[in-house]
Design an enzyme around this catalytic site. Structure first.
Site, PDB file in Angstrom:
ATOM      1  N   PRO A 135     -22.750   1.486   4.400  1.00  0.00           N
ATOM      2  CA  PRO A 135     -22.580   1.664   5.850  1.00  0.00           C
ATOM      3  C   PRO A 135     -22.053   0.418   6.563  1.00  0.00           C
ATOM      4  O   PRO A 135     -21.277   0.512   7.509  1.00  0.00           O
ATOM      5  CB  PRO A 135     -24.001   2.011   6.326  1.00  0.00           C
ATOM      6  CG  PRO A 135     -24.631   2.672   5.139  1.00  0.00           C
ATOM      7  CD  PRO A 135     -24.069   1.945   3.948  1.00  0.00           C
TER       8      PRO A 135
ATOM      9  N   SER B 159     -14.699  -1.842   4.089  1.00  0.00           N
ATOM     10  CA  SER B 159     -13.589  -2.764   3.843  1.00  0.00           C
ATOM     11  C   SER B 159     -14.089  -4.188   3.615  1.00  0.00           C
ATOM     12  O   SER B 159     -13.474  -4.970   2.890  1.00  0.00           O
ATOM     13  CB  SER B 159     -12.619  -2.738   5.038  1.00  0.00           C
ATOM     14  OG  SER B 159     -12.101  -1.432   5.231  1.00  0.00           O
TER      15      SER B 159
ATOM     16  N   GLU C 266     -10.555   4.373  -0.532  1.00  0.00           N
ATOM     17  CA  GLU C 266     -10.058   3.380  -1.499  1.00  0.00           C
ATOM     18  C   GLU C 266      -9.135   2.353  -0.845  1.00  0.00           C
ATOM     19  O   GLU C 266      -8.093   1.989  -1.380  1.00  0.00           O
ATOM     20  CB  GLU C 266      -9.370   4.072  -2.679  1.00  0.00           C
ATOM     21  CG  GLU C 266     -10.353   4.763  -3.614  1.00  0.00           C
ATOM     22  CD  GLU C 266      -9.749   5.127  -4.938  1.00  0.00           C
ATOM     23  OE1 GLU C 266      -9.084   4.265  -5.549  1.00  0.00           O
ATOM     24  OE2 GLU C 266      -9.934   6.269  -5.357  1.00  0.00           O
TER      25      GLU C 266
ATOM     26  N   GLY D 210       3.370  27.728  15.534  1.00  0.00           N
ATOM     27  CA  GLY D 210       2.016  28.206  15.817  1.00  0.00           C
ATOM     28  C   GLY D 210       1.280  28.658  14.572  1.00  0.00           C
ATOM     29  O   GLY D 210       0.056  28.493  14.465  1.00  0.00           O
TER      30      GLY D 210
ATOM     31  N   LYS E 227      13.027  33.402  11.199  1.00  0.00           N
ATOM     32  CA  LYS E 227      14.309  33.445  11.899  1.00  0.00           C
ATOM     33  C   LYS E 227      14.126  33.196  13.386  1.00  0.00           C
ATOM     34  O   LYS E 227      13.168  33.670  14.002  1.00  0.00           O
ATOM     35  CB  LYS E 227      14.985  34.797  11.689  1.00  0.00           C
ATOM     36  CG  LYS E 227      15.445  35.049  10.266  1.00  0.00           C
ATOM     37  CD  LYS E 227      16.176  36.379  10.146  1.00  0.00           C
ATOM     38  CE  LYS E 227      16.661  36.617   8.727  1.00  0.00           C
ATOM     39  NZ  LYS E 227      17.371  37.908   8.595  1.00  0.00           N
ATOM     40  N   THR E 228      15.038  32.439  13.968  1.00  0.00           N
ATOM     41  CA  THR E 228      15.143  32.283  15.418  1.00  0.00           C
ATOM     42  C   THR E 228      16.612  32.290  15.793  1.00  0.00           C
ATOM     43  O   THR E 228      17.462  31.800  15.029  1.00  0.00           O
ATOM     44  CB  THR E 228      14.507  30.972  15.919  1.00  0.00           C
ATOM     45  OG1 THR E 228      15.189  29.872  15.332  1.00  0.00           O
ATOM     46  CG2 THR E 228      13.023  30.914  15.587  1.00  0.00           C
TER      47      THR E 228
ATOM     48  N   THR F 114      -1.040  -5.768  -8.124  1.00  0.00           N
ATOM     49  CA  THR F 114      -1.724  -5.738  -6.832  1.00  0.00           C
ATOM     50  C   THR F 114      -0.766  -5.446  -5.685  1.00  0.00           C
ATOM     51  O   THR F 114      -1.026  -4.564  -4.848  1.00  0.00           O
ATOM     52  CB  THR F 114      -2.441  -7.074  -6.572  1.00  0.00           C
ATOM     53  OG1 THR F 114      -3.366  -7.324  -7.637  1.00  0.00           O
ATOM     54  CG2 THR F 114      -3.185  -7.041  -5.250  1.00  0.00           C
TER      55      THR F 114
END
Length: 378
Positions: free
Chosen positions: A127, A131, A362, A339, A268-269, A312
């Protein structure tokens, strides 16, 4: 440089793709909706040789190269990144043993994973020490032939189902990272308690819990390396695991691209499929271009490991670029769907939620940038 895959690599890739398509994808929506742990699917992955792919031949493993592993894990993440995370968690948990243990420890602690289906958990994050690993609070106090562990860990993948735990604890808080030491806790001993399964935004098929250690006794024989070597072992582990985490981003992005290509041909549009509109074409082109660029970074960072070179910098390039790329590609896939992309009945909203986690676990994308800068300054 040779970008051609060998026949054996193609066979591995095809096998993983078939498993992802036929076993993982049909169940992915169910496990995402219910957050039910896909134990049967992961057990099937073990039966097919798609679990514990990093174990050496000396322990009964396949002895696959790092690049070989990436070929398989891209496919598994394409199938379902939540399931793939629980599968790769075994590799992450066993990596400290692979890179830091004695031969006796490797054979004793790793061989059982090749003989029966077992799950493992990597226990580093706390907790107050995510990092900032050097701020670790979990302690290990020597007591004769044992160490006594006390503390807590959070966000532990497979933590509620694991048969073995790789745990990092400090033997002296005042020493910061120089006090961190690595231990292997076998089974579920007295004092080890798993919390509730976290109700996550994405990758809901993977098990994520907090762990509490209350006077958990661990034999000295299960200490990996010497006291104070845990930080080095953890960093070497993450150098090895970053390409795998990064390639999972590629699997997510590839899935998002493929769904977008399919949908844009159907929708389709203004009298024509939306893929014939330049605005959509530009989005699809960027999605494809960046997915491929991320894959090459991942492959190069794995290749460096296979060549015995330090990776690294390249692995942080790969993890950072691929994670951010996957989030952008998955978001664009939702946009292509419009949508419908926002509705759970369609597949791309899951990919967007799944991609977000890879920017966090990670080593966040921000931490990767810190690592990159530090390497550049050298």
């Amino acid at each position: 440089m040779d970008f051609q895959l060998s026949d054996s690599q193609r066979a591995l890739q095809d096998m993983a793709r078939k498993f992802a398509r036929e076993v993982m994808r049909p169940k992915a929506a169910h496990h995402d909706e219910t957050s039910e742990f896909p134990r049967a699917i992961i057990a099937s992955a073990w039966e097919n040789g798609l679990l514990n792919m990093n174990l050496p031949e000396s322990c009964g493993g396949l002895g696959l190269s790092h690049l070989d592993q990436l070929l398989a894990y891209e496919e598994l993440a394409w199938g379902c990144s939540g399931m793939a995370t629980s599968i790769t968690a075994n590799d992450l948990a066993n990596l400290p043993i692979v890179v830091g243990a004695s031969e006796e420890q490797k054979k004793r602690l790793l061989t059982p994973f090749t003989q029966e289906f077992k799950l493992a958990a990597f226990c580093l994050t706390e907790p107050e020490a995510g990092s900032d690993v050097a701020n670790m609070g979990t302690t290990a106090v020597r007591d004769g032939d044992h160490y006594v562990l006390n503390g807590s860990k959070c966000f532990i993948t497979n933590g509620g189902h694991a048969d073995q735990y790789t745990v990092f604890a400090t033997v002296d808080k005042a020493k910061k990272h120089k006090g961190i030491t690595c231990f292997v806790v076998e089974g579920r001993p007295k004092g080890l308690t798993a919390g509730k399964h976290e109700n996550k935004m994405g990758q809901r098929a993977s098990d994520t819990v907090a762990l509490t250690f209350e006077d958990v006794r661990v034999p000295v024989a299960n200490r990996i390396g010497e006291e104070g070597e845990g930080f080095r072992i953890a960093m070497e582990t993450l150098d090895n695991s970053r390409p795998i985490t990064a390639i999972m981003s590629v699997g997510i992005a590839r899935a998002a691209l493929e769904y977008s290509l399919e949908y844009s041909a159907q929708r389709k549009t203004f009298g024509k499929p939306i893929r014939e509109h330049q605005a959509i074409q530009f989005m699809l082109a960027d999605m494809a271009m960046n997915t491929h660029a991320a894959r090459l970074l991942c492959h190069q960072s794995a290749w460096l490991l296979d060549e015995g070179q330090k990776n690294t910098l390249l692995s942080s390039y790969a993890k950072c670029f691929a994670a951010d790329m996957a989030m952008k590609v998955a978001t664009d896939a939702v946009q292509v769907y419009g949508g419908y992309g926002y509705i759970k009945e369609y597949p791309v909203e899951k990919l967007m939620r799944d991609a977000k986690l890879i920017q966090i676990y990670e080593g966040t994308s921000q931490v990767q940038r810190l690592v990159i800068a530090k390497e550049l300054f050298k």
